[in-house]
Motif scaffolding. Structure first.
Motif, PDB file in Angstrom:
ATOM      1  N   LEU A   1       0.862  -1.183   0.000  1.00  0.00           N
ATOM      2  CA  LEU A   1       0.000   0.000   0.000  1.00  0.00           C
ATOM      3  C   LEU A   1       0.893   1.227   0.000  1.00  0.00           C
ATOM      4  O   LEU A   1       1.910   1.261   0.697  1.00  0.00           O
ATOM      5  CB  LEU A   1      -0.902   0.022   1.238  1.00  0.00           C
ATOM      6  CG  LEU A   1      -1.970  -1.077   1.352  1.00  0.00           C
ATOM      7  CD1 LEU A   1      -2.716  -0.940   2.680  1.00  0.00           C
ATOM      8  CD2 LEU A   1      -2.946  -0.998   0.189  1.00  0.00           C
TER       9      LEU A   1
ATOM     10  N   THR B   1       0.890   5.804  -0.508  1.00  0.00           N
ATOM     11  CA  THR B   1       0.193   7.064  -0.721  1.00  0.00           C
ATOM     12  C   THR B   1       1.228   8.162  -0.896  1.00  0.00           C
ATOM     13  O   THR B   1       2.273   8.167  -0.228  1.00  0.00           O
ATOM     14  CB  THR B   1      -0.747   7.381   0.460  1.00  0.00           C
ATOM     15  OG1 THR B   1      -1.458   8.584   0.185  1.00  0.00           O
ATOM     16  CG2 THR B   1       0.015   7.539   1.768  1.00  0.00           C
TER      17      THR B   1
ATOM     18  N   ALA C   1       3.948  -0.766   3.665  1.00  0.00           N
ATOM     19  CA  ALA C   1       3.214   0.483   3.479  1.00  0.00           C
ATOM     20  C   ALA C   1       4.215   1.619   3.304  1.00  0.00           C
ATOM     21  O   ALA C   1       5.190   1.723   4.053  1.00  0.00           O
ATOM     22  CB  ALA C   1       2.313   0.754   4.680  1.00  0.00           C
TER      23      ALA C   1
END
Length: 472
Positions: free
Chosen positions: A298, A300, A315
């Motif tokens: 994941l 972002t 992450a």
């Protein structure tokens, strides 16, 4: 006849922790479901070739055999090097093996750890090179340079041979070592230089003749090693002591830089030697933010990263141009443009007497694999998977006892001459010094948990009495 000779040696230290000494990059599936070795075989489909001859290190023989078996390419065609002696001796062994079979094929020498994206262009370059090799030339495939790379050697083209354009063949004017950045930029601007791919095409006897001229010591050692070669299962074993006396040298230094018969055929086929994580990132598919990911990842606000998760979640937040590689027993984090420096970490692991550079937590064996789940000073827990029909050696241990618990499948256990069958949720205790064997008689994989307890738990505390894989 065209005989592919696939070089499957090397350790790929700059791709640690994915690549280890016991399981280097050529055996990894880095760009899809097939491993790099299997992809090397797959891109030969459509060419009129004999069964490939694969050259590998002794310790990797069962990995190679299993990967060839999976793609129906296992035909007693694995030539084992007892020690590494670089490419010139390895190719000499292949040439001697080919000539000894009563033929004199053209040898297409390939590396098992390269990426070639455009298979049609790759095969077209081979077809352009065939007339030159048939006429007695030693052909090197040069990769049309796309950027001023400092990590590759270069080949400078001379006059055309049989063609007047970059699509033909050229005399080799010079081999050049890895250049500095400003020199590499000059090479690229001139249009006269190709990257040296390490891929070759020549007749077996021609290579042996050139080796006899320029490095007769290498040829003599290889002849002696092959004179006592033996076939064992799917493997061709050369005489180890004779081969250990062979000098260490590359085909470039030993032959190609000296011979008057060298030509280069340029190839533009999306080639990469995947020598470091930066080049791996370049060849992998990426998302809209430029991230190449594998596994449970994941992210972002992250861009142009290589993010690999082997076991568990990785992450990333706000990362730019980074490499994050997580395996079951190690994590690497580095800027993408410095990731090749991981070789310094590998050197540190060796110097500190650690083992993470040698093996993954999951280790493959000819009968299956085991995963070292947990360990302490006097215990170790492994998850063992045995392939259908496979059997571990008849063995005993001096320093440890073992408990086996079957998770799935059926186990045939022999303990001090007494045989019994165990199925799911059944267990057995193996005392110190007991002679035992484990076999999977079923048609599905056998999985069991092994708990070792004792004063010494090393893999070298195994005394083998019988072994179908030749290790006793």
């Amino acid at each position: 006849m065209l005989l592919p000779v696939i070089m499957a040696g090397g350790s790929g230290t700059r791709l640690w922790p994915l690549s280890r000494e016991g399981y280097p990059k050529q055996f990894l599936a880095l760009e899809g479901s097939l491993t790099m070795l299997q992809n090397t075989l797959a891109r030969l489909q459509g060419l009129n070739t004999a069964q490939p001859l694969v050259i590998c290190n002794e310790q990797h023989r069962f990995l190679v055999a299993e990967q060839l078996r999976q793609v129906d390419a296992l035909h007693r065609n694995i030539l084992l090097e007892p020690v590494g002696r670089n490419t010139a001796p390895a190719i000499a062994l292949a040439a001697l093996q080919a000539v000894a079979s009563g033929t004199d094929p053209l040898l297409l020498v390939l590396a098992a750890d390269h990426v070639i994206e455009q298979v049609d262009a790759f095969q077209a370059a081979i077809c352009r090179a065939l007339p030159q090799a048939e006429a007695g030339a030693l052909v090197a495939f040069g990769i049309v340079a796309r950027s001023p790379e400092t990590g590759y050697g270069y080949i400078r083209r001379g006059e055309p041979v049989g063609a007047q354009s970059g699509e033909g063949a050229f005399r080799i004017a010079a081999f050049v070592e890895k250049p500095a950045r400003d020199v590499a930029e000059q090479y690229l601007a001139s249009g006269e230089y190709d990257w040296n791919s390490g891929l070759f095409l020549f007749r077996a006897s021609r290579y042996l003749d050139e080796l006899a001229t320029y490095r007769p010591d290498i040829l003599a050692a290889c002849r002696q090693a092959m004179a006592a070669a033996q076939t064992d299962m799917d493997f061709i074993r050369v005489d180890a002591e004779a081969f250990k006396q062979c000098p260490d040298d590359s085909i470039d230094y030993a032959v190609m830089e000296k011979t008057t018969r060298a030509v280069v055929v340029p190839m533009s086929a999306g080639w990469s030697d995947v020598g470091a994580f930066a080049s791996l990132w370049e060849v992998l598919p990426k998302d809209d933010a430029g991230n190449a990911t594998r596994g449970d990842v994941l992210h972002t606000d992250s861009h142009n990263n290589l993010l690999f998760a082997e076991n568990g979640l990785v992450a990333a937040v706000g990362l730019r141009d980074m490499v994050v590689v997580q395996t079951k027993d190690a994590v690497l984090v580095a800027p993408r443009d410095r990731a090749q420096e991981v070789k310094q970490i590998v050197a540190r692991l060796k110097a500190d007497g650690r083992t993470e550079h040698q093996l993954h937590r999951e280790v493959y064996r000819p009968w299956g694999k085991y995963d070292s789940v947990d360990f302490g000073t006097r215990y170790q827990v492994k998850r063992i998977t045995v392939k259908p029909g496979a059997k571990l050696s008849v063995q005993m241990h001096h320093h440890r006892a073992e408990h086996w618990i079957v998770v799935s499948g059926t186990a045939r256990v022999t303990l001090d001459g007494v045989e019994r069958l165990l199925t799911e949720n059944q267990s057995i205790y193996l005392p110190v010094g007991a002679v035992h064997a484990l076999e999977n008689p079923g048609k599905v994989p056998l999985e069991l948990i092994e708990v070792q307890v004792g004063s010494y738990l090393g893999e070298d505390d195994i005394v083998r009495f019988e072994d179908r894989y030749g290790r006793a």
